[in-house]
Motif scaffolding. Structure first.
Motif, PDB file in Angstrom:
ATOM      1  N   THR A 119     -59.693  38.848  18.279  1.00  0.00           N
ATOM      2  CA  THR A 119     -60.547  38.030  19.143  1.00  0.00           C
ATOM      3  C   THR A 119     -61.810  37.601  18.409  1.00  0.00           C
ATOM      4  N   LEU A 164     -58.874  27.932  18.838  1.00  0.00           N
ATOM      5  CA  LEU A 164     -58.518  28.098  20.248  1.00  0.00           C
ATOM      6  C   LEU A 164     -57.820  26.874  20.841  1.00  0.00           C
ATOM      7  N   GLU A 215     -55.163  25.093  20.137  1.00  0.00           N
ATOM      8  CA  GLU A 215     -53.719  25.131  20.368  1.00  0.00           C
ATOM      9  C   GLU A 215     -53.391  25.948  21.612  1.00  0.00           C
ATOM     10  N   TYR A 216     -54.148  27.002  21.859  1.00  0.00           N
ATOM     11  CA  TYR A 216     -53.910  27.819  23.045  1.00  0.00           C
ATOM     12  C   TYR A 216     -54.346  27.082  24.310  1.00  0.00           C
ATOM     13  N   GLU A 238     -51.578  24.682  25.102  1.00  0.00           N
ATOM     14  CA  GLU A 238     -50.409  25.427  25.570  1.00  0.00           C
ATOM     15  C   GLU A 238     -50.605  25.951  26.976  1.00  0.00           C
ATOM     16  N   GLU A 239     -51.767  26.559  27.232  1.00  0.00           N
ATOM     17  CA  GLU A 239     -52.011  27.128  28.558  1.00  0.00           C
ATOM     18  C   GLU A 239     -52.090  26.047  29.628  1.00  0.00           C
ATOM     19  N   ASP A 277     -54.944  32.661  32.402  1.00  0.00           N
ATOM     20  CA  ASP A 277     -54.899  32.352  30.971  1.00  0.00           C
ATOM     21  C   ASP A 277     -55.769  31.147  30.637  1.00  0.00           C
ATOM     22  N   GLN A 311     -59.528  30.748  28.330  1.00  0.00           N
ATOM     23  CA  GLN A 311     -59.946  29.772  27.318  1.00  0.00           C
ATOM     24  C   GLN A 311     -61.382  29.306  27.571  1.00  0.00           C
TER      25      GLN A 311
END
Length: 234
Positions: A31, A39, A41-42, A45-46, A73, A77
């Motif tokens: 983390t 971050l 890409e997440y 995706e989320e 999720d 972010q």
């Protein structure tokens, strides 16, 4: 407590979550290595997993549980990006909350007075009036914006980008793209990507005028196709 009421300790719960994220930044090497850039890409995706939770399942407790998890999720972010800024002296998640609260009050004058108190008769405004007030508030916030299309992320999915652009054009009173001549043979090859792009833009225009979401419709069509098993390799 009514089902629509929020718990009295919501602030404490949110603060505890923010504290957990801060502890992870300090004590978890993975983390701690995160950056705004890594971050992204997440975040993408989320966001799509939230869409899938809304569109891909049947209504009921199962979808509610899945959606709850995916929203968590996505909230993670937001908290991580805010924590990164807090560590460099930029802003904290509290500033994000305050800024959003102020914006919602400012952009919804049919519901709130400027001080945040509730207007009498709130909820009686028509949609066109609400959209006009929202657009006017945005103009006040960004007076240097030179175009009605400024601020639309160019990296949005193409059908969604087209729908957003056409919506901005309508609300700004701008002319829409000319309607291409109908093809005499719908099976004829496209002359190139320009003709294909014009045809897709026209499809989005027609869909939005009927209140249909072209992006969601295409996702649903793809799901229907893949659910039949026809997309499986032999």
């Amino acid at each position: 407590m009514a089902e629509t009421d929020l718990p009295d300790d919501l602030g404490e719960r949110f603060s505890r979550l923010a504290q957990v994220i801060g502890t992870l930044r300090e004590r978890c090497p993975w983390t701690a290595a995160l950056t705004h850039e890594s971050l992204l890409e997440y975040l993408v995706e989320e966001s799509y997993e939230v869409i899938e939770a809304v569109e891909g399942g049947t209504a009921g407790p199962e979808r509610a549980a899945e959606l709850r998890g995916e929203l968590g999720d996505l909230l993670l972010q937001v908290l991580l990006h805010a924590r990164l800024q807090q560590e460099t002296g930029g802003f904290s998640v509290a500033d994000v909350v305050d800024s959003l609260t102020a914006k919602m009050i400012r952009r919804n004058p049919h519901v709130f007075h400027p001080d945040g108190s509730l207007r009498e008769g709130a909820g009686s405004a028509d949609i066109a009036t609400i959209e006009a007030a929202w657009d006017e508030a945005k103009k006040t916030e960004t007076p240097d914006r030179a175009s009605a299309f400024e601020g639309i992320p160019a990296s949005m999915p193409a059908l969604l980008l087209a729908a957003k652009t056409l919506s901005r054009a309508r609300r700004a009173g701008l002319p829409l793209p000319p309607v291409p001549a109908p093809a005499t043979n719908t099976e004829a090859p496209f002359a190139g990507e320009t003709e294909l792009g014009d045809a897709l833009l026209e499809m989005v225009r027609r869909a939005s005028e009927q209140g249909l979401d072209a992006e969601a419709a295409l996702r649903a069509a793809v799901r229907r196709y893949t659910d039949t098993g026809r997309g499986k390799a032999d």
